[in-house]
Motif scaffolding. Structure first.
Motif, PDB file in Angstrom:
ATOM      1  N   VAL A 170       0.673  -1.175  -0.142  1.00 42.36           N
ATOM      2  CA  VAL A 170       0.044   0.126   0.082  1.00 42.36           C
ATOM      3  C   VAL A 170       0.776   1.406   0.029  1.00 42.36           C
ATOM      4  N   PRO A 173       2.380   6.700   3.923  1.00 41.74           N
ATOM      5  CA  PRO A 173       1.512   7.528   4.369  1.00 41.74           C
ATOM      6  C   PRO A 173       1.072   8.368   3.197  1.00 41.74           C
ATOM      7  N   SER A 176      -1.143   6.521   0.689  1.00 42.02           N
ATOM      8  CA  SER A 176      -2.206   6.378   1.267  1.00 42.02           C
ATOM      9  C   SER A 176      -3.200   7.444   1.216  1.00 42.02           C
ATOM     10  N   MET A 179      -4.561   7.750  -2.266  1.00 42.40           N
ATOM     11  CA  MET A 179      -5.571   6.791  -2.608  1.00 42.40           C
ATOM     12  C   MET A 179      -7.032   7.635  -1.878  1.00 42.40           C
TER      13      MET A 179
END
Ligand SMILES: NC(=O)c1ccc[n+]([C@@H]2O[C@H](COP(=O)([O-])OP(=O)(O)OC[C@H]3O[C@@H](n4cnc5c(N)ncnc54)[C@H](OP(=O)(O)O)[C@@H]3O)[C@@H](O)[C@H]2O)c1
Length: 342
Positions: A170, A173, A176, A179
């Motif tokens: 993923v 930070p 993320s 996203m």
């Protein structure tokens, strides 16, 4: 400088903002592998983390960057050869800084719907900087590999890119956060279908089933990445899309850690006039940030004129317009990605 007198040891340091992140540290390590002497400045907020990486790669220093300031918090006499930004800089102060200092600039975190502000800033000052929009999938390596494989065709009709991510893959930070931004602001992916660009809002348009290298069938979801626009422009294909699926840990081959798989399918007309559909794959043993970081390193090498010609002149660029696809595929193989017909 011309190609003949640019060397890694005589250029000023490359400023890589976000160079200590998940992608960033892979990018600086790939760059170090390409050019052991190239000076690098790792721009970040956490100096301990950035300094440890700088020490590890050598010929590098950590610099504190403050994106809230026009001077980025850098010393007035700081001098760089390029500014690479591996996070979403909403203010574009980093781009203005590059233009003010007439330096090449790489943006890395823009989705297809995101590029307006950077394009607007470029249009005002087209002669100041080479601006590379590298928000493409896998730091441009997906599009460049597709271009490489497209060379066997006289005319390309369709390109289908399919990525398989592991569920743990993923990013950090910043990734993320991007996203979340994507899901909140513009959820519709961009596809080119039969010559028309569509922001695919229906589930039917936004999903596609494809097969992985081992024959597993995946339901992928399209994403609004720049590759759809830039591959359409660079190949003339009338259908281009990029879909991604997520593999759970239990679906991995036994004993394998997270890796990344990219399937590239191309339809078109061969030189003998027949039509064909070919399938190639890139299988990499690192998370997707590995290929992405290598794409950054290859782009920096080209922008500075350390390979493939003179330093890149001011202009607005996509990776397909800058890098030699055959060289990119060769380097990826050298770095351990398995590339071949699938
Ligand atoms: N185009 C592509 O192929 C591609 C592929 C993967 C990811 N991405 C994008 O790349 C970006 C980085 O992803 P990642 O997984 O590497 O994230 P990450 O691990 O969170 O890395 C972010 C880096 O930026 C630094 N940073 C964050 N905010 C900062 C600020 N305000 N000022 C200065 N430095 C700051 C962080 O260091 P400090 O914490 O020390 O500040 C860290 O080095 C994301 O935007 C992601 O969406 C693009």
């Amino acid at each position: 400088m011309t190609a003949s007198n640019v060397t890694a040891s005589n250029v000023k340091p490359v400023l890589i903002i976000g160079g200590s992140g998940v992608v960033g540290r892979r990018a600086v390590k790939a760059l170090r592998d390409l050019h052991p002497e190239l000076p690098v400045r790792i721009g970040a907020r956490d100096m301990t983390k950035a300094a440890a990486l700088a020490k590890d790669i050598g010929h590098a220093e950590a610099v504190r960057v403050d994106l809230e300031r026009d001077d980025l918090g850098l010393a007035p006499d700081a001098a760089f050869s390029a500014v690479v930004v591996l996070l979403k800089d909403d203010s574009l102060r980093s781009m203005k800084y590059a233009q003010d200092h007439r330096l090449p600039y790489v943006s890395f975190s823009d989705f297809a719907f995101d590029i307006g502000p950077a394009v607007g800033r470029y249009i005002q000052r087209p002669k100041d900087s080479a601006v590379l929009l590298l928000g493409n999938f896998l730091g441009g390596t997906a599009a460049l590999s597709a271009l490489h494989f497209a060379r066997e065709f006289k005319k390309v009709h369709a390109i289908y890119l399919s990525g398989i991510f592991d569920e743990e893959d993923v990013g950090g930070p910043a990734a993320s956060g991007d996203m979340v931004r994507l899901q909140k602001s513009v959820p519709s992916p961009l596809i080119l279908e039969d010559g028309k660009f569509i922001w695919a809002s229906s589930e039917e348009d936004a999903t596609r089933t494809f097969q992985g290298v081992d024959g597993t069938s995946w339901k992928g979801h399209a994403y609004p990445l720049l590759d759809v626009a830039t591959l359409a422009a660079s190949t003339g294909a009338s259908t281009v899309r990029l879909d991604m699926a997520v593999r759970s840990a239990s679906q991995r081959a036994p004993g394998k850690g997270p890796g990344h798989e990219l399937i590239i399918e191309i339809e078109g007309e061969l030189p003998d006039g027949t039509t064909a559909r070919v399938r190639h794959a890139l299988v990499d043993g690192d998370v997707h940030s590995g290929l992405s970081g290598r794409g950054v390193a290859l782009a920096v090498e080209r922008l500075l004129g350390l390979r493939g010609g003179a330093p890149v002149a001011p202009g607005l660029y996509s990776p397909e317009g800058l890098l030699d696809p055959a060289y990119v595929v060769e380097r990826l193989r050298h770095w351990g990605t398995v590339v071949g017909r699938a």
